[in-house]
Write an enzyme that holds these catalytic residues in place. Structure first.
Site, PDB file in Angstrom:
ATOM      1  N   ASN A 101       6.784  -0.822   0.267  1.00  0.00           N
ATOM      2  CA  ASN A 101       5.573  -0.061   0.598  1.00  0.00           C
ATOM      3  C   ASN A 101       5.647   0.349   2.064  1.00  0.00           C
ATOM      4  OD1 ASN A 101       2.783   0.855   0.393  1.00  0.00           O
ATOM      5  ND2 ASN A 101       2.211  -0.991   1.539  1.00  0.00           N
TER       6      ASN A 101
ATOM      7  N   HIS B 282       3.263   1.064   5.316  1.00  0.00           N
ATOM      8  CA  HIS B 282       1.895   0.750   5.749  1.00  0.00           C
ATOM      9  C   HIS B 282       1.735   1.164   7.209  1.00  0.00           C
ATOM     10  CE1 HIS B 282      -1.928  -1.319   5.857  1.00  0.00           C
ATOM     11  NE2 HIS B 282      -1.561  -1.837   7.005  1.00  0.00           N
TER      12      HIS B 282
ATOM     13  N   SER C 265       5.001  -0.014   9.269  1.00  0.00           N
ATOM     14  CA  SER C 265       5.918  -1.024   8.732  1.00  0.00           C
ATOM     15  C   SER C 265       6.317  -0.646   7.320  1.00  0.00           C
ATOM     16  CB  SER C 265       5.223  -2.391   8.644  1.00  0.00           C
ATOM     17  OG  SER C 265       4.653  -2.774   9.876  1.00  0.00           O
TER      18      SER C 265
ATOM     19  N   ASP D  10      -0.272  -6.066   1.402  1.00  0.00           N
ATOM     20  CA  ASP D  10       0.449  -5.772   2.661  1.00  0.00           C
ATOM     21  C   ASP D  10       1.026  -7.023   3.326  1.00  0.00           C
ATOM     22  OD1 ASP D  10      -0.266  -3.078   2.323  1.00  0.00           O
ATOM     23  OD2 ASP D  10      -2.142  -3.343   3.411  1.00  0.00           O
TER      24      ASP D  10
HETATM   25  C1  GRF Z   1       0.577   6.891   5.125  1.00  0.00           C
HETATM   26  O1  GRF Z   1      -0.035   6.716   6.359  1.00  0.00           O
HETATM   27  C2  GRF Z   1       1.079   5.599   4.565  1.00  0.00           C
HETATM   28  O2  GRF Z   1       1.539   4.709   5.553  1.00  0.00           O
HETATM   29  C3  GRF Z   1      -0.163   5.032   3.918  1.00  0.00           C
HETATM   30  O3  GRF Z   1      -0.803   6.139   3.345  1.00  0.00           O
HETATM   31  C4  GRF Z   1      -0.430   7.326   4.054  1.00  0.00           C
HETATM   32  C5  GRF Z   1       0.176   8.257   3.060  1.00  0.00           C
HETATM   33  O4  GRF Z   1       0.450   9.515   3.605  1.00  0.00           O
HETATM   34  N1  GRF Z   1       0.172   3.966   2.995  1.00  0.00           N
HETATM   35  P1  GRF Z   1       1.260  10.575   2.758  1.00  0.00           P
HETATM   36  O5  GRF Z   1       0.541  10.755   1.427  1.00  0.00           O
HETATM   37  O6  GRF Z   1       2.657  10.078   2.560  1.00  0.00           O
HETATM   38  O7  GRF Z   1       1.229  11.831   3.583  1.00  0.00           O
END
Ligand code: GRF
Length: 222
Positions: free
Chosen positions: A109, A111, A138, A147
């Protein structure tokens, strides 16, 4: 080595998915996206996948009686394409324990915080409220706790005195893209794996997450 078969889970705008697709199209991902899966049938990430000829599946949580039933259906669709790795790239739903366990060690994932700081939502405003001088993103292995799995690598972003949540989010997002691509590439090339609860990098267990350097390469944190 055959390219990794990648399944991507996304719920929204899909900029991380776009970074993966672009790396794949440049021939540097070391993986092939074989399906994009979502809980939001109308999301931009799905449209992007279709534009690039990638198979998509979207299921609506409201059509299922419980989180477990929804995940059972979605993750059975995912299993059917036999992925080597599942990437949660802006997938905004909690995943039930059973589904996580089914793919333990094969699901990562991205984050937007320097974990273990700020799991969950609103990470940018929380970093600003805490007057942090540094923020970032991360990539970690997914475990049932939100997370909280082993962190593979981080990208650090300095916080500026005049930052707003939006400006900080924008600069973090710019670093998320190379961070995610590099992690997938390293897993695809066999440089990176999960060993028990720790990350193994070039044969050694890591005590600290890797860092994304200025040249967009992963390196050990000193
Ligand atoms: C990103 O900031 C990611 O870290 C978080 O959700 C957002 C997704 O953005 N989990 P995108 O849809 O990839 O533009």
């Amino acid at each position: 080595m055959a390219p990794l078969r990648l399944a991507v889970l996304a719920s929204g705008r899909g900029s991380n998915l776009r970074a993966l697709i672009e790396a794949q199209e440049r021939g540097v991902l070391g993986a092939r996206i074989v399906g994009v899966f979502s809980d939001r049938p109308g999301c931009a990430a799905l449209a992007l996948a279709r534009e690039h000829g990638i198979a998509t599946v979207a299921l609506k949580p409201a059509d299922y009686g419980s989180r477990e039933q929804f995940d059972e259906a979605l993750f059975s669709e995912i299993a059917a394409i036999q992925p080597d790795l599942i990437v949660c790239a802006g997938y905004m739903r909690l995943i039930s324990e059973r589904a996580v366990q089914r793919f333990q060690g094969r699901m990562i994932n991205i984050h937007p915080s320097l974990l273990p700081k700020y799991p969950g939502l609103h990470t940018h405003s929380r970093a600003l409220a805490a007057a942090d001088r540094e923020h970032g993103a991360s990539v970690h292995y997914v475990i049932p706790e939100l997370d909280a799995g082993a962190v593979i690598a981080q990208a650090r972003v300095p916080v500026r005195a005049d930052d707003t949540g939006e400006s900080l989010a924008r600069r973090v997002l710019e670093r998320e893209h190379p961070l995610l691509v590099q992690c997938v590439q390293a897993i695809g090339e066999g440089r990176l794996a999960l060993a028990g609860t720790q990350v193994r990098w070039r044969g050694n267990l890591l005590d600290e997450p890797l860092s994304l350097n200025d040249r967009d390469q992963l390196e050990e944190t000193t």
